[in-house]
Design a protein around this motif. Structure first.
Motif, mmCIF file in Angstrom:
data_model
loop_
_atom_site.group_PDB
_atom_site.id
_atom_site.type_symbol
_atom_site.label_atom_id
_atom_site.label_comp_id
_atom_site.label_asym_id
_atom_site.label_seq_id
_atom_site.Cartn_x
_atom_site.Cartn_y
_atom_site.Cartn_z
ATOM 1 N N PHE A 22 0.832 -1.206 0.000
ATOM 2 C CA PHE A 22 0.000 0.000 0.000
ATOM 3 C C PHE A 22 0.867 1.256 0.000
ATOM 4 O O PHE A 22 0.610 2.208 -0.745
ATOM 5 C CB PHE A 22 -0.914 -0.010 1.228
ATOM 6 N N ALA A 23 1.905 1.259 0.829
ATOM 7 C CA ALA A 23 2.801 2.411 0.887
ATOM 8 C C ALA A 23 3.479 2.640 -0.463
ATOM 9 O O ALA A 23 3.511 3.773 -0.983
ATOM 10 C CB ALA A 23 3.855 2.188 1.980
ATOM 11 N N ILE A 24 3.994 1.577 -1.047
ATOM 12 C CA ILE A 24 4.703 1.706 -2.319
ATOM 13 C C ILE A 24 3.744 2.109 -3.436
ATOM 14 O O ILE A 24 4.059 2.955 -4.272
ATOM 15 C CB ILE A 24 5.431 0.394 -2.656
ATOM 16 N N GLY A 25 2.548 1.495 -3.460
ATOM 17 C CA GLY A 25 1.573 1.842 -4.488
ATOM 18 C C GLY A 25 1.170 3.297 -4.416
ATOM 19 O O GLY A 25 1.071 3.991 -5.445
ATOM 20 N N THR A 26 0.943 3.786 -3.198
ATOM 21 C CA THR A 26 0.590 5.195 -3.043
ATOM 22 C C THR A 26 1.742 6.090 -3.488
ATOM 23 O O THR A 26 1.548 7.081 -4.208
ATOM 24 C CB THR A 26 0.223 5.499 -1.575
ATOM 25 N N GLY A 27 2.960 5.736 -3.086
ATOM 26 C CA GLY A 27 4.120 6.532 -3.463
ATOM 27 C C GLY A 27 4.379 6.539 -4.955
ATOM 28 O O GLY A 27 4.798 7.554 -5.526
ATOM 29 N N PHE A 87 12.598 3.270 1.781
ATOM 30 C CA PHE A 87 11.501 3.869 1.017
ATOM 31 C C PHE A 87 10.941 5.086 1.759
ATOM 32 O O PHE A 87 10.673 6.137 1.161
ATOM 33 C CB PHE A 87 10.411 2.833 0.784
ATOM 34 N N ALA A 88 10.759 4.948 3.078
ATOM 35 C CA ALA A 88 10.251 6.057 3.888
ATOM 36 C C ALA A 88 11.210 7.248 3.833
ATOM 37 O O ALA A 88 10.785 8.408 3.705
ATOM 38 C CB ALA A 88 10.036 5.608 5.329
ATOM 39 N N LEU A 89 12.502 6.981 3.906
ATOM 40 C CA LEU A 89 13.501 8.048 3.847
ATOM 41 C C LEU A 89 13.470 8.761 2.501
ATOM 42 O O LEU A 89 13.520 10.001 2.426
ATOM 43 C CB LEU A 89 14.886 7.477 4.105
ATOM 44 N N GLY A 90 13.375 8.011 1.426
ATOM 45 C CA GLY A 90 13.347 8.606 0.088
ATOM 46 C C GLY A 90 12.164 9.540 -0.097
ATOM 47 O O GLY A 90 12.293 10.627 -0.689
ATOM 48 N N ASN A 91 11.002 9.159 0.430
ATOM 49 C CA ASN A 91 9.824 10.011 0.288
ATOM 50 C C ASN A 91 9.889 11.230 1.197
ATOM 51 O O ASN A 91 9.351 12.287 0.873
ATOM 52 C CB ASN A 91 8.563 9.193 0.551
ATOM 53 N N THR A 92 10.570 11.092 2.336
ATOM 54 C CA THR A 92 10.810 12.264 3.183
ATOM 55 C C THR A 92 11.647 13.288 2.438
ATOM 56 O O THR A 92 11.356 14.502 2.453
ATOM 57 C CB THR A 92 11.525 11.845 4.485
ATOM 58 N N LEU A 93 12.677 12.819 1.753
ATOM 59 C CA LEU A 93 13.530 13.725 0.967
ATOM 60 C C LEU A 93 12.742 14.350 -0.192
ATOM 61 O O LEU A 93 12.963 15.515 -0.543
ATOM 62 C CB LEU A 93 14.744 12.968 0.439
ATOM 63 N N GLY A 164 -1.155 20.990 -1.550
ATOM 64 C CA GLY A 164 0.123 20.968 -2.253
ATOM 65 C C GLY A 164 0.715 19.569 -2.289
ATOM 66 O O GLY A 164 0.268 18.662 -1.585
ATOM 67 N N TRP A 165 1.745 19.416 -3.120
ATOM 68 C CA TRP A 165 2.290 18.068 -3.337
ATOM 69 C C TRP A 165 3.236 17.621 -2.229
ATOM 70 O O TRP A 165 3.418 16.424 -2.024
ATOM 71 C CB TRP A 165 3.000 17.988 -4.689
ATOM 72 N N ARG A 166 3.827 18.525 -1.473
ATOM 73 C CA ARG A 166 4.792 18.131 -0.445
ATOM 74 C C ARG A 166 4.151 17.284 0.665
ATOM 75 O O ARG A 166 4.736 16.269 1.079
ATOM 76 C CB ARG A 166 5.479 19.363 0.146
ATOM 77 N N PRO A 167 2.971 17.662 1.188
ATOM 78 C CA PRO A 167 2.342 16.807 2.199
ATOM 79 C C PRO A 167 2.018 15.404 1.692
ATOM 80 O O PRO A 167 1.954 14.459 2.488
ATOM 81 C CB PRO A 167 1.063 17.574 2.559
ATOM 82 N N VAL A 168 1.829 15.268 0.376
ATOM 83 C CA VAL A 168 1.558 13.942 -0.185
ATOM 84 C C VAL A 168 2.746 13.015 0.060
ATOM 85 O O VAL A 168 2.599 11.897 0.575
ATOM 86 C CB VAL A 168 1.268 14.044 -1.698
ATOM 87 N N PHE A 169 3.945 13.473 -0.281
ATOM 88 C CA PHE A 169 5.124 12.626 -0.094
ATOM 89 C C PHE A 169 5.457 12.447 1.386
ATOM 90 O O PHE A 169 5.971 11.395 1.786
ATOM 91 C CB PHE A 169 6.312 13.208 -0.853
ATOM 92 N N GLY A 170 5.153 13.439 2.211
ATOM 93 C CA GLY A 170 5.354 13.280 3.647
ATOM 94 C C GLY A 170 4.455 12.203 4.217
ATOM 95 O O GLY A 170 4.879 11.400 5.071
ATOM 96 N N THR A 171 3.215 12.151 3.740
ATOM 97 C CA THR A 171 2.276 11.112 4.197
ATOM 98 C C THR A 171 2.727 9.733 3.739
ATOM 99 O O THR A 171 2.645 8.752 4.492
ATOM 100 C CB THR A 171 0.866 11.410 3.665
ATOM 101 N N VAL A 172 3.209 9.634 2.495
ATOM 102 C CA VAL A 172 3.719 8.355 1.987
ATOM 103 C C VAL A 172 4.889 7.876 2.845
ATOM 104 O O VAL A 172 5.002 6.678 3.159
ATOM 105 C CB VAL A 172 4.143 8.490 0.512
ATOM 106 N N ALA A 173 5.757 8.797 3.250
ATOM 107 C CA ALA A 173 6.889 8.429 4.106
ATOM 108 C C ALA A 173 6.408 7.855 5.429
ATOM 109 O O ALA A 173 6.963 6.857 5.931
ATOM 110 C CB ALA A 173 7.776 9.657 4.356
ATOM 111 N N ALA A 174 5.354 8.445 6.011
ATOM 112 C CA ALA A 174 4.813 7.947 7.278
ATOM 113 C C ALA A 174 4.225 6.551 7.120
ATOM 114 O O ALA A 174 4.409 5.674 7.984
ATOM 115 C CB ALA A 174 3.756 8.915 7.806
ATOM 116 N N ILE A 175 3.533 6.314 6.010
ATOM 117 C CA ILE A 175 2.973 4.982 5.770
ATOM 118 C C ILE A 175 4.087 3.962 5.581
ATOM 119 O O ILE A 175 4.006 2.813 6.037
ATOM 120 C CB ILE A 175 2.041 5.002 4.540
#
Length: 413
Positions: A22-27, A87-93, A164-175
């Motif tokens: 789910f995390a990867i699919g969303t990301g 994966f979580a680290l990459g989406n945080t960046l 905005g798009w930044r919170p999207v990747f932050g949420t993916v990192a949390a998942i």
């Protein structure tokens, strides 16, 4: 097979693996719903923003074989946890990227763990249950990816349009971080097939001709999907006349189609793998061509998108089962390689779709390209099946051949 491998005992581990999916699919897919927003915010064209999709896909292609190879000294469970943490680290960046060029790099980094996670995870999922249910167990892990298109991607689209798009990747990192913890807690270290990988055997398995033909089939069939899906938001708004808010609902419908195809495809594959594979590729070609017409009618477009999603994602369990069967008792690198192939497809589809749009052929043109790619995939799959039936690519002296191939080789010899 003992009860230890029963479906109920395996369920917590399969759910944990699905959380990672789910995390990867969303990301992976969230960018497709917010592509116009990212392009506008970063002041680039939509085809240029499409390179972010290709960058992620390239990361998967590089990371799948590389990370599986370097993890040979780890248990599969430890490998899966490390991959989800990365994966979580990459989406945080990605969320912190100051501009387009940095985002391009961080999307590549985010893609590195993707293929290795699904490749190793598919082997672990299959080892948790009895052989007759292995395709369905793998499909459950991939269900996390398809469910992300029902929940994760539409919510990401809504979030991207309003926050905005930044919170999207932050949420993916949390998942992704949640998924790493889930795998750590729920996946048994001593599960069947959880021993460290043998790199030499894995490389030999990857070099088999039928494995490579399966990879080519996956690339062509997957490119058919991504040629359309990469530009689904502008296609729906500029051709079909949907509002941006309606795109979110249509992405939910697309996700339901993916999940339906994944479940139905797994059951059909357990009954007859190659006939199912041929049927799915043929349907993909027909439905893609039909989309050329139905994009101009909102109701017909929605119905066609559902069928298109179901057909293309029914391919996933078929291709995964095919390549694991041909890889014999060293399936990890081959299983990861098919994820690399599907993301070559992602990059190829995003590129081809951008090419025909930039050439002035309009936002319906990607559907025509998708149909042609599916036809090519069907031709390669049919050739692979013919070679397998002939027995010319089997060797009964090879101990790593899957049991079915050794039997056919013996009969042919």
């Amino acid at each position: 097979m003992s009860d230890d491998n029963g479906p109920s005992r395996a369920m917590p581990a399969l759910v944990a693996l699905a959380v990672g999916g789910f995390a990867i699919g969303t990301g992976e897919f969230a960018i497709m719903g917010i592509l116009p927003n990212v392009a506008g915010n970063l002041d680039v064209s939509i085809p240029t923003a499409g390179h972010l999709i290709s960058a992620y896909a390239l990361g998967v292609v590089v990371g799948a074989p590389l990370l599986i190879a370097v993890s040979t000294r780890l248990s599969r469970k430890a490998t899966l946890v490390a991959l989800m943490a990365a994966f979580a680290l990459g989406n945080t960046l990605s969320a912190l990227s100051p501009g387009y060029d940095w985002l391009l790099v961080t999307r590549f980094l985010s893609g590195l763990p993707h293929g290795a996670y699904f490749g190793v995870g598919a082997v672990v999922a299959g080892g948790l249950v009895e052989p007759a249910r292995r395709t369905r167990a793998m499909a459950m892990m991939f269900a996390g990816l398809t469910v992300s298109n029902i929940v994760g991607v539409p919510l990401s689209t809504f979030m991207g349009q309003h926050l905005g798009w930044r919170p999207v990747f932050g949420t993916v990192a949390a998942i992704g971080a949640l998924a790493a913890v889930s795998v750590l807690v729920a996946v048994p270290t001593a599960a069947e097939g959880a021993a460290p990988l043998r790199l030499g055997a894995e490389l030999r398995a990857l070099l088999r001709p039928l494995v490579w033909l399966a990879l080519v089939t996956a690339t062509l069939g997957g490119a058919s999907l991504f040629t359309v899906y990469s530009y689904i938001a502008p296609m729906l708004t500029r051709v079909s006349g949907y509002t941006p808010a309606s795109v979110t609902l249509l992405l939910v419908l697309f996700g339901v189609g993916m999940t339906t195809g994944n479940v139905v495809g797994a059951r059909l594959v357990d009954r007859a793998l190659m006939p199912a594979l041929y049927a799915f590729l043929a349907l993909e070609a027909v439905v893609s061509a039909l989309l050329l017409l139905t994009l101009h009618n909102r109701i017909a477009c929605a119905a066609t998108l559902f069928v298109f999603a179901a057909t293309t994602f029914a391919l996933a369990p078929a291709l995964q089962s095919r390549i694991i069967a041909e890889a014999g008792d060293a399936p990890n690198l081959a299983s990861g390689a098919i994820q690399a192939a599907l993301n070559v497809a992602n990059a190829l589809g995003a590129w081809l779709g951008g090419v025909v749009i930039a050439a002035g052929l309009g936002y319906t043109a990607p559907a025509a390209v998708a149909s042609a790619l599916a036809v090519c995939g069907l031709a390669v799959a049919a050739y692979s099946g013919r070679l397998e039936r002939s027995g010319r690519l089997t060797d009964r002296t090879d101990p790593h051949l899957p049991p079915r191939s050794r039997t056919e080789a013996a009969a042919a010899g």
